[in-house]
Design a protein around this motif. Structure first.
Motif, PDB file in Angstrom:
ATOM      1  N   GLU A  40       4.017  42.801 -22.313  1.00  0.00           N
ATOM      2  CA  GLU A  40       4.473  42.275 -23.596  1.00  0.00           C
ATOM      3  C   GLU A  40       5.995  42.092 -23.655  1.00  0.00           C
ATOM      4  OE1 GLU A  40       2.804  43.987 -27.374  1.00  0.00           O
ATOM      5  OE2 GLU A  40       4.918  44.492 -27.673  1.00  0.00           O
ATOM      6  N   ASN A  61       3.519  33.816 -33.851  1.00  0.00           N
ATOM      7  CA  ASN A  61       2.440  34.694 -33.364  1.00  0.00           C
ATOM      8  C   ASN A  61       1.068  34.044 -33.476  1.00  0.00           C
ATOM      9  OD1 ASN A  61       4.094  36.715 -32.492  1.00  0.00           O
ATOM     10  ND2 ASN A  61       4.129  37.762 -34.476  1.00  0.00           N
ATOM     11  N   ILE A  80       5.616  38.352 -28.314  1.00  0.00           N
ATOM     12  CA  ILE A  80       5.302  38.768 -29.687  1.00  0.00           C
ATOM     13  C   ILE A  80       6.558  38.651 -30.545  1.00  0.00           C
ATOM     14  CG2 ILE A  80       4.404  40.641 -31.162  1.00  0.00           C
ATOM     15  CD1 ILE A  80       2.389  39.641 -29.012  1.00  0.00           C
TER      16      ILE A  80
END
Ligand SMILES: NC(=O)C1=CN([C@@H]2O[C@H](COP(=O)(O)OP(=O)(O)OC[C@H]3O[C@@H](n4cnc5c(N)ncnc54)[C@H](O)[C@@H]3O)[C@@H](O)[C@H]2O)C=CC1
Ligand SMILES: O=C(CO)COP(=O)(O)O
Length: 352
Positions: A40, A61, A80
């Protein structure tokens, strides 16, 4: 160490403009496949409301795309968007700073005491601050405010071209810690993005910073329809002033740095295809009657120029030291930007 294995590095990107979004995409393509990194990538978004009423971070997102600053390009599902600065950085040990330079000091102040121990940074920001005590490069501002090591990555990197994976090169500048620089090079390198590492942080950062002022000069020349020879002359004189200014400020700056991607290559690409060039061309075509601020807002839809404020910052340094005569191109650009001289002064030569 976790379960006998080194813990994976976690990356946060602070900034989500045009280059911030592309850098996040590039990094996320690597974190998804390299075992040394957690998949991530947290990208801090300076929150804004879109014309649809939706928040930019929610839109990113949901669509995995930054519809305002990088429309039409998927960022990767592992990017993200996070509008909360503290939450975006709290788990990260690798912080990528990529905002317009005028915002970084305020951002750093908000981050004091919020970072994970052992965190390190890299700055992709082209610009500098001028303080009472003199010029302060952005990497130093980050190091001084947050007490963390900070490398820089600069180069001939027009973001929209890297977004569609056209081949380009970049230069990482570091001070002393080559291991850290190599870790950053691993995070950024792809088959279409080749990264070199040099031990000359000030040289690399000043190249990226100063070429934006020369790009304004190149745009003025375009707006005056002066042709290629004139533009090449502007680039040559600009490169020479970039080197002289850098060496006066930091005698350790190396000549070879100007032959890396961060030097001559970034100067050329920005003078041919950058935003600073484009807005300066419009400024000259309007005979200097419409301000850079007005043209920036109209032409760039929220993206920011760095060259105009950098020209002012450089001018402050030149004035302080009484160096204006030594840097006619850098000085003239500022005087044109503030309306003290007409755009045609860019080729009225006190330059060579
Ligand atoms: N776009 C490009 O091709 C390249 C840009 N760079 C450098 O990267 C840095 C960042 O540029 P981009 O990502 O292109 O940004 P950008 O110019 O595309 O976007 C402006 C950004 O500033 C944010 N912003 C607006 N007001 C703010 C505030 N008050 N506080 C914090 N953020 C605010 C906006 O949300 C947006 O993310 C600059 O120093 C630029 O010179 C370097 C290489 C290539
Ligand atoms: O720095 C850049 C390319 O390397 C982009 O320059 P502009 O901000 O003028 O578009």
């Amino acid at each position: 160490m976790k379960n006998g294995h080194a813990e994976k590095h976690r990356v946060a990107v602070i900034g989500s403009g045009n280059w911030g979004s592309v850098a996040s995409r590039l990094i996320a393509s690597n974190t998804a496949k390299l075992p040394a990194f957690h998949d991530e990538v947290r990208m801090w978004v300076f929150e804004e409301t879109l014309p649809t009423g939706e928040k930019l971070s929610e839109s990113i997102n949901q669509a995995h795309e930054n519809c305002k600053y990088l429309p039409g390009i998927k960022l990767g599902t592992n990017v993200i968007a996070d509008p909360d600065l503290e939450s975006a950085v709290k788990d990260a040990d690798m912080l990528v700073f990529v905002t317009p330079h005028q915002f970084v000091e305020g951002i750093c102040k908000k981050l004091v005491g919020k970072l994970r121990p052992g965190a390190e940074a890299i700055s992709l920001i082209k610009g500098m601050e001028v303080k009472m005590e003199g010029p302060c490069m952005i990497s130093k501002l980050i190091t001084d405010t947050l007490g963390i090591n900070c490398c820089v990555l600069m180069g001939a990197n027009i973001a929209n071209e890297i977004a569609v994976e056209k081949f380009s090169e970049a230069t990482i500048g570091y001070r002393e810690d080559k291991h850290a620089a190599n870790r950053w090079a691993k995070l950024f390198s792809t088959s279409y993005f080749l990264v070199a590492v040099v031990e000359d942080i000030e040289g690399v950062e000043l190249c990226g910073t100063l070429k934006n002022v020369v790009a304004i000069a190149a745009g003025l020349v375009d707006g005056l329809d002066m042709g290629n020879n004139t533009k090449a002359a502007i680039m040559r004189i600009g490169l020479r002033e970039m080197r002289a200014f850098s060496k006066l400020l930091f005698p350790s700056v190396r000549d070879n740095t100007f032959f890396e991607s961060c030097g001559v290559a970034d100067l050329i690409t920005t003078c041919l295809g950058g935003r600073n060039r484009r807005v300066a061309e419009a400024f000259a075509r309007n005979g200097g009657k419409r301000s850079f601020d007005e043209l920036e807002a109209e032409m760039l839809h929220g993206q920011k120029l760095q060259g105009v404020s950098t020209a002012r910052e450089v001018y402050e340094v030149l004035t302080y030291h009484g160096w204006q005569e030594l840097f006619p191109l850098l000085s003239t650009v500022h005087e044109i930007c503030i309306g003290q001289l007409p755009p045609t002064s860019i080729v009225e030569y006190r330059l060579c």
